[in-house]
Design an enzyme around this catalytic site. Sequence first.
Site, PDB file in Angstrom:
ATOM      1  CB  SER A 413      -0.940   0.370   1.507  1.00  0.00           C
ATOM      2  OG  SER A 413      -2.064   0.741   1.064  1.00  0.00           O
ATOM      3  CD  GLN A 491      -1.826   7.718  -3.124  1.00  0.00           C
ATOM      4  OE1 GLN A 491      -0.961   7.405  -2.494  1.00  0.00           O
ATOM      5  NE2 GLN A 491      -2.631   6.650  -2.671  1.00  0.00           N
ATOM      6  CE1 TYR A 572      -2.909  14.642   2.877  1.00  0.00           C
ATOM      7  CE2 TYR A 572      -3.962  12.547   2.299  1.00  0.00           C
ATOM      8  CZ  TYR A 572      -2.929  13.248   3.712  1.00  0.00           C
ATOM      9  OH  TYR A 572      -1.888  12.850   4.409  1.00  0.00           O
ATOM     10  NE  ARG A 715      -1.779  -0.287  10.257  1.00  0.00           N
ATOM     11  CZ  ARG A 715      -2.099  -0.078  11.056  1.00  0.00           C
ATOM     12  NH1 ARG A 715      -1.942  -0.323  11.975  1.00  0.00           N
ATOM     13  NH2 ARG A 715      -3.123  -1.576  10.784  1.00  0.00           N
TER      14      ARG A 715
END
Length: 762
Positions: A413, A491, A572, A715
């Site tokens: 991710s 991204q 964002y 994570r």
Amino acid sequence: MRVACLGGGPAGLYFAIAMKLSDPAHEVVVVERNRPYDTFGWGVVLSDETLANLEAADPVSAADIRKGFVYWDDIAVHYRGEVMRSSGHGFSGIGRKRLLNILQDRAKELGVDLRFETEFDSLEPYRDYDLVVAADGANSKVRTTFADVFKPDIDVRACKYIWLGTHQKFDKAFTFIFEETEHGWIWVHAYQFDPETATFIVECSEETWRRFGFDTMSQDETIATCERIFASNLGGNKLMTNARHLRGSAWLNFPRVLCETWSHENIVLMGDAAATAHFSVGSGTKLALESAIALAGYLKTERTLAEAFRRYEDERRTEVLRLQSAARNSTEWFEDVERYLHLDPIQFNYSLLTRSQRISHENLRQRDKAWLEGAEAWFEAQATGRRPSASRPPMFAPIRLRGMELKNRVVVSPMAQYKAVDGTPTDWHLVHLAERAKGGAGLVFTEMTCVSPEGRITPGCPGLYAPEHEAAWKRIVDFMHAESGAKVAMQLGHSGAKGSTQLGWEEMDAPLKQGNWPIMAPSAVPWSPNNQTPRAMTRADMDRVRDQFVASAEMADRAGFDLLELHYAHGYLMSSFITPLTNKRTDDYGGALENRMRFPLEVYHAVRKVWPDDKPMSVRISAHDWVGDAGITPAESVAIAQMLKDAGVDIIDVSAGQTSIDARPVYGRMFQTPFSDRIRNEVGIATMAVGNIYEPDHVNSILMAGRADLCCLARPHLSDPYWTLHAAARQGVMVDWPEPYYAGRDQLYRLATRVEPPAEKV
Ligand SMILES: Cc1cc2nc3c(=O)[nH]c(=O)nc-3n(C[C@H](O)[C@H](O)[C@H](O)COP(=O)(O)OP(=O)(O)OC[C@H]3O[C@@H](n4cnc5c(N)ncnc54)[C@H](O)[C@@H]3O)c2cc1C
Ligand SMILES: Cc1cc2nc3c(=O)[nH]c(=O)nc-3n(C[C@H](O)[C@H](O)[C@H](O)COP(=O)(O)O)c2cc1C
């Protein structure tokens, strides 16, 4: 002690027994409105674990209960003309009447004063007892009387159900029957509970129920209609009701009961009066019996009533909440079942079996290896178009999006590193990203990479707005392609009102201590009272940002990225257009969702034009603002995903939150996956799930049940770049390793699974 049990169901009777066993001197009365042989319902399901608890509490009644058990091991699912059967589930059932009669006899034998046909209307007659146990069921009168103390939260669930019985045999398997009718889907939970009789619970949505006209039917008419619908499953046997005492049609909605507290003065709630668990996880009776055992135990070990109540509540509440959470998942699955009715029968069956999230992929393997391997082979065949010679877990199945083929379903991710210098990714990024590509994931994301200097979140964020950025990214991507089989995703984002803030490990989202730059957003709404107030964007600003996204996308293509993701999540810039929490515009870009999506869609279309046709695009969204109806809800995210699908987006990356400082997320294992599930199965678009997915078992369960097409792990990849290689070794699946690491691979496989690696590669 003088004890009054109000209600003679499993909770009241078992508590009476446990108290008498604890001390025969206790004076115990059970007050029950019904006669000894009257009862609602048919059979109940109990697990071996519950029976072991009963055996420890009272071997005498446990032996009788065991004698009354009917056992079965299989679950059969009738769906779209197919019957699918899986094994190893191990249930036992007993008639509710039989169970209550055993408990009544045992209570009588121990000297409990059983007062049948006694209705209580108030607590007055029981005021002088030392202890009053409110075991009066889901509609507890005691709980209602003291509602201001117990503070019940009753959630009346959406589906309609009726509890019937039949002499048709379901003795081979716990059976689910899904029937498509002219009025919608209707289904049955059926299980044998004595040699002659089976429970037959019929359930459907309220809309289907109304279309059938069940709302105006008598019980006999309802039964006749159900017999017609399920004629092919009943083998000529009748359906029976034992709820003649209920007025009307006997259809019910399940009430999920929670209470803030379970005791008041000398009164304590027990069983369904305190908390209910939906019948589809078959645990209501277990909770009632085990709570009775627990309280009787604490009354012996604790010095005061208050102390015993406190221990009882502390211990039982955790167990109840755990079961209620599984029950909620299961209830919602049935409420939303129409979402899954397009699935292939194999996937539908898997989704049903894993619906409560208590049973995972590996649990199913333990229960029925052959069935699970068949399901895995089906998944692989769907992915490759070929029937595989051997099965392997779904995380290793490839997937194709436009011209990009991923070797497996694990995604690194996007994760901000804050290690760029003036927007240029550094050797940190090379090493960090390349390590994760070598670690076996099918797709590796860059962190949010910004389309302009002022669009950065922090001074450490990378960009794609200068030739040196493109060159640095190209070096990284080239290395990853050359040295791994991973595909690489860029991204792209713009920080909006969350820009000009400190590095992640400093004070996150807080303005820079010095050197802040001006920021902009759809409206002049600051991220928090401590952040700068952004300038509300003009149309000229929007043109500029759109063109910056396009220019960055062109650079990303030249740098060799395989997939481009637009970051429309986490508060964002683009996300702040979509959520009404921060978009307060009154022009064409604010207000209704259609307007709030206008600019994000415009940017998508402009980027799609320059992004090569054979390369896929994804959009990451926040599917839930976690602020109630004021923000984006999972239902609205379905509409957002539909718009993105209509625009041509290939896959939605379904994240959530980080859009408001007022958000109150509910965390847990795979906690955002339900949003992905909903979007994938309601909109019909590929999705990536993300959020607390950390076990191979999670990934396999999500994929196999059709809750997502890819799983993003963030994570877990920070603590273990080789997460996928390690997961493969644990599951005994051989995957490609970097050649220089073969010796490490061989040792790992030997240690982990004892599966020998292929000799030629050593
Ligand atoms: C359709 C359905 C299927 C189920 N299947 C299962 C299953 O498979 N396995 C399982 O473990 N659980 C199952 N349950 C749940 C299970 O029935 C309950 O959780 C369990 O009965 C709870 O026990 P209880 O003693 O707390 O309440 P109840 O069994 O409801 O007992 C309460 C008693 O109090 C009496 N009462 C209430 N008010 C008064 C009054 N004012 N005066 C006198 N008496 C009163 C009632 O008559 C009743 O006998 C199912 C429930 C439903 C609705
Ligand atoms: C250190 C860190 C940085 C992150 N940076 C980004 C990012 O740049 N873009 C993004 O979309 N999500 C970012 N996220 C969110 C993750 O991609 C992911 O959605 C989230 O951590 C939940 O997944 P997990 O439970 O596997 O960690 C970041 C998460 C972490 C832990």
